[in-house]
Write a protein that holds these residues in place. Structure first.
Motif, PDB file in Angstrom:
ATOM      1  N   THR A 158       0.822  -1.198   0.000  1.00 48.46           N
ATOM      2  CA  THR A 158       0.000   0.000   0.000  1.00 48.46           C
ATOM      3  C   THR A 158       0.861   1.255   0.000  1.00 48.46           C
ATOM      4  O   THR A 158       2.047   1.201   0.280  1.00 48.46           O
TER       5      THR A 158
ATOM      6  N   TYR B  72       0.669   3.589   2.096  1.00 45.59           N
ATOM      7  CA  TYR B  72       0.830   4.114   3.445  1.00 45.59           C
ATOM      8  C   TYR B  72       1.609   3.152   4.328  1.00 45.59           C
ATOM      9  O   TYR B  72       1.387   3.060   5.506  1.00 45.59           O
TER      10      TYR B  72
ATOM     11  N   CYS C 275       3.002   1.097   9.446  1.00 45.85           N
ATOM     12  CA  CYS C 275       2.748  -0.287   9.800  1.00 45.85           C
ATOM     13  C   CYS C 275       3.380  -0.793  11.093  1.00 45.85           C
ATOM     14  O   CYS C 275       3.403  -1.976  11.318  1.00 45.85           O
TER      15      CYS C 275
ATOM     16  N   GLU D 180      -1.078   1.189  12.601  1.00 46.45           N
ATOM     17  CA  GLU D 180      -1.010   0.238  11.497  1.00 46.45           C
ATOM     18  C   GLU D 180      -1.283   0.933  10.157  1.00 46.45           C
ATOM     19  O   GLU D 180      -0.736   0.556   9.127  1.00 46.45           O
ATOM     20  N   SER D 181      -2.159   1.915  10.161  1.00 48.03           N
ATOM     21  CA  SER D 181      -2.480   2.696   8.968  1.00 48.03           C
ATOM     22  C   SER D 181      -2.995   4.054   9.424  1.00 48.03           C
ATOM     23  O   SER D 181      -3.325   4.221  10.601  1.00 48.03           O
TER      24      SER D 181
ATOM     25  N   VAL E  42      -8.949   0.409   5.061  1.00 45.62           N
ATOM     26  CA  VAL E  42      -7.682  -0.022   4.459  1.00 45.62           C
ATOM     27  C   VAL E  42      -7.959  -0.854   3.215  1.00 45.62           C
ATOM     28  O   VAL E  42      -7.339  -0.642   2.160  1.00 45.62           O
TER      29      VAL E  42
END
Length: 126
Positions: free
Chosen positions: A2, A4, A8, A28-29, A44
Motif C-alpha cells: 500500500t 501508506y 505499519c 497500522e495505517s 484499508v
C-alpha cells in the motif's frame, strides 16, 4: 504494498521534550489513528482496492470517461475511485468493478487465526 506502508508499526516510543516525556504512537495505517479497528480495517481494504483500480485504468491509458463507459458506471463514480474518496464507495461496489475488469477474488480461511483474500485476473477462455 500500500501507499501508506510507513504506518505499519504499532509501538510507543518515549520522546523527551524539554521537561517532559511525550509518547509517540505509531499506527497500522492512517485509518487506525482516527477510526475504530473495525472501520479502519474496511477503510484499508477499500483504499487498497481503489489504488488497484486506479492503477489498472492508468496503465491501460484510459480517461475517466472512457473507463466509466467500459465499466457501465458514471464518470463521477470513477472520479471517486481515482481520488480515493472511499467514504463514497462500498466494498461490494469495488469488487463489482474488479469483476467487470476480469478479476476474481477468492477467500481462503486457513484457521480461526488466519485468512486471506486473493485477487487475480481470470484467464479468458479461448
Amino acid at each position: 504494498m500500500t501507499e501508506y506502508i510507513k504506518f505499519c508499526i504499532t509501538i510507543v516510543i518515549p520522546y523527551i521534550s524539554k521537561s517532559k516525556i511525550v509518547a509517540l504512537k505509531f499506527y497500522e495505517s492512517p485509518f487506525h489513528a482516527t477510526e475504530t479497528p473495525e472501520v479502519a480495517s474496511k477503510s484499508v481494504l477499500k483504499a487498497d482496492l481503489t489504488i488497484m483500480i486506479r492503477d489498472i485504468m492508468e496503465e491501460a491509458g484510459y480517461t475517466q470517461k472512457e473507463f466509466a463507459e467500459i465499466l457501465g458506471v458514471s464518470q463521477p463514480r470513477i472520479s471517486d475511485i481515482v481520488n480515493g474518496k472511499i467514504d463514497k464507495l462500498t466494498l461490494d461496489a469495488l469488487f463489482s468493478v474488479l469483476d467487470k475488469l476480469g478479476f476474481k477474488a477468492s477467500f481462503t480461511f486457513g484457521s480461526s487465526e488466519e485468512a486471506s483474500i486473493q485477487i487475480q485476473k481470470v484467464p479468458v477462455a479461448a
